[in-house]
Write a protein that holds these residues in place. Structure first.
Motif, short mmCIF file in Angstrom:
data_model
loop_
_atom_site.label_atom_id
_atom_site.label_comp_id
_atom_site.label_asym_id
_atom_site.label_seq_id
_atom_site.Cartn_x
_atom_site.Cartn_y
_atom_site.Cartn_z
N ASN A 1 -57.15 32.88 84.51
CA ASN A 1 -55.76 32.51 85.00
C ASN A 1 -54.93 33.68 84.90
O ASN A 1 -53.65 33.61 85.35
N ASP B 1 -61.92 24.26 79.00
CA ASP B 1 -60.76 24.83 79.37
C ASP B 1 -59.75 24.93 78.19
O ASP B 1 -58.54 25.03 78.47
N SER C 1 -55.59 25.21 79.67
CA SER C 1 -55.10 26.12 80.64
C SER C 1 -56.24 25.99 81.95
O SER C 1 -57.31 26.19 81.74
N ARG C 2 -55.75 25.49 82.93
CA ARG C 2 -56.67 25.33 83.92
C ARG C 2 -56.10 25.65 85.47
O ARG C 2 -54.78 25.56 85.56
N THR C 3 -56.91 25.99 86.38
CA THR C 3 -56.41 26.33 87.73
C THR C 3 -56.12 25.22 88.40
O THR C 3 -57.04 24.20 88.38
N THR D 1 -55.55 22.53 95.00
CA THR D 1 -54.39 22.54 95.74
C THR D 1 -54.84 21.80 97.18
O THR D 1 -54.86 22.38 98.10
N THR E 1 -48.68 23.36 97.08
CA THR E 1 -48.44 24.15 95.83
C THR E 1 -47.25 24.12 95.26
O THR E 1 -46.85 24.91 94.39
N SER F 1 -49.62 31.39 89.40
CA SER F 1 -50.06 32.67 88.91
C SER F 1 -49.53 33.93 89.39
O SER F 1 -49.14 34.03 90.47
N GLU G 1 -53.08 34.12 93.34
CA GLU G 1 -51.88 33.34 92.85
C GLU G 1 -51.86 31.69 93.06
O GLU G 1 -50.95 31.00 93.06
N SER G 2 -53.30 31.24 92.69
CA SER G 2 -53.24 29.65 92.72
C SER G 2 -52.35 29.30 91.41
O SER G 2 -52.17 29.88 90.56
N VAL H 1 -51.34 27.56 88.18
CA VAL H 1 -51.72 27.19 86.96
C VAL H 1 -51.09 25.98 86.11
O VAL H 1 -49.95 26.00 86.48
N CYS H 2 -51.98 25.35 85.47
CA CYS H 2 -51.51 24.13 84.77
C CYS H 2 -51.91 24.25 83.55
O CYS H 2 -53.04 24.34 83.14
#
Length: 310
Positions: A128, A148, A173-175, A178, A183, A256, A261-262, A264-265
């Motif tokens: 990420n 993760d 931390s994960r992606t 969507t 978003t 990101s 730029e997905s 991030v959570c």
């Protein structure tokens, strides 16, 4: 025993030789010469040049030979007078003299290195594109089944429910997926928080209930937050469980700054009670998140943020 007249190492200038007349030092000095026949003395008008010089040379050679057999050496030594001042007492024979040569190597200076991703106070999430600070009491993940997880509190304890080992705190931390093209950090954080709570305090990957399952939850707080210079959003719940003290769960979502730029959570799972980590660590970690492409970029926690940075 008083040494016979001859050239000896100067006690005040070890790199030179000085003439000892048998009772006192003279002012005659010279550079050391290679081993060879003994020199009778410094050139001067009053220096004998015949039989006495030969006798002195033979005596000196004999003394040196005896000293070599008993592993001794000819060295210079200074004595102390009664008031502490050093005075010259002439050369003295003793075994294993300490070297007077200066050191040939220079001391090395300590080197400093720039902080890196291997810094024990930093955790890197390459996928990420972020780094997270590692507060005191937190370590890189050990003995966890989730892939993760980026950090946990140090040590484990027996889970109060179905058994196994639990951590007082975990950070994930994960992606974010969507689905439907959504978003918005706020929408994604609110969507993620129930799933995060279930993953932390309801059922684990083995379908067991380490805390006996979730009985209730309540919203603690939520709002916009700046993470690594990007406008994000967070939601924090207080979860009560059938076994144990329950805990706090937070979902923090932000765009990101690398790749596509997905969103991030970053999820936080903190046990409640006196043994749980302080809630202030959630804000501390969030504030310290940085982009791997801009480690000096802004971060921060607050109720309002400026326009989203490109």
């Amino acid at each position: 025993m008083t040494p016979p007249p001859g050239w000896y190492r100067d006690p005040h200038a070890p790199h030179l030789e000085r003439w000892w007349d048998g009772t006192a030092w003279t002012e005659h000095r010279r550079a050391p010469e290679v081993a060879g026949p003994p020199v009778p003395g410094p050139p001067s008008a009053g220096n004998p040049a015949s039989g006495r010089a030969k006798a002195v040379a033979l005596t000196t050679a004999g003394v040196v030979l005896v000293a070599a057999i008993v592993t001794g050496a000819v060295a210079l030594r200074s004595g102390d007078d009664t008031d502490g001042a050093q005075t010259d007492t002439g050369p003295t024979y003793y075994t294993a003299p300490p070297t007077t040569e200066p050191p040939t190597t220079e001391p090395t200076s300590p080197t400093t290195e720039e902080p890196s991703a291997d810094d024990p106070a930093v955790v890197v999430d390459e996928l990420n594109g972020i780094t997270l600070p590692l507060p005191e009491g937190w370590v890189r993940p050990k003995y966890v089944s989730e892939s993760d997880v980026v950090m946990t509190t140090d040590g484990t304890y027996d889970c109060p429910g179905d058994g196994g080992f639990c951590h007082r705190g975990r950070v994930v931390s994960r992606t974010m997926p969507t689905s439907g093209g959504e978003t918005s950090p706020e929408t994604l954080a609110k969507r993620d928080i129930p799933e995060a709570a279930d993953a932390a305090y309801d059922r684990d990957l083995l379908d067991k209930r380490p805390y006996g399952g979730i009985e209730s939850h309540e919203l603690v707080k939520s709002g916009p937050v700046a993470v690594a210079g990007r406008a994000g959003y967070f939601v924090r719940w207080r979860v009560r469980t059938a076994e144990g003290p329950g805990g706090y769960v937070q979902s923090t979502v932000f765009p990101s700054r690398v790749g596509t730029e997905s969103p991030v959570c970053v999820r936080y799972y903190f046990d409640a009670g006196a043994d749980g980590p302080p809630l202030s660590d959630m804000d501390l970690i969030t504030k310290g998140i940085r982009s791997v492409s801009d480690p000096d970029g802004g971060g921060g926690v607050g109720n309002s943020v400026g326009p989203d940075k490109p």
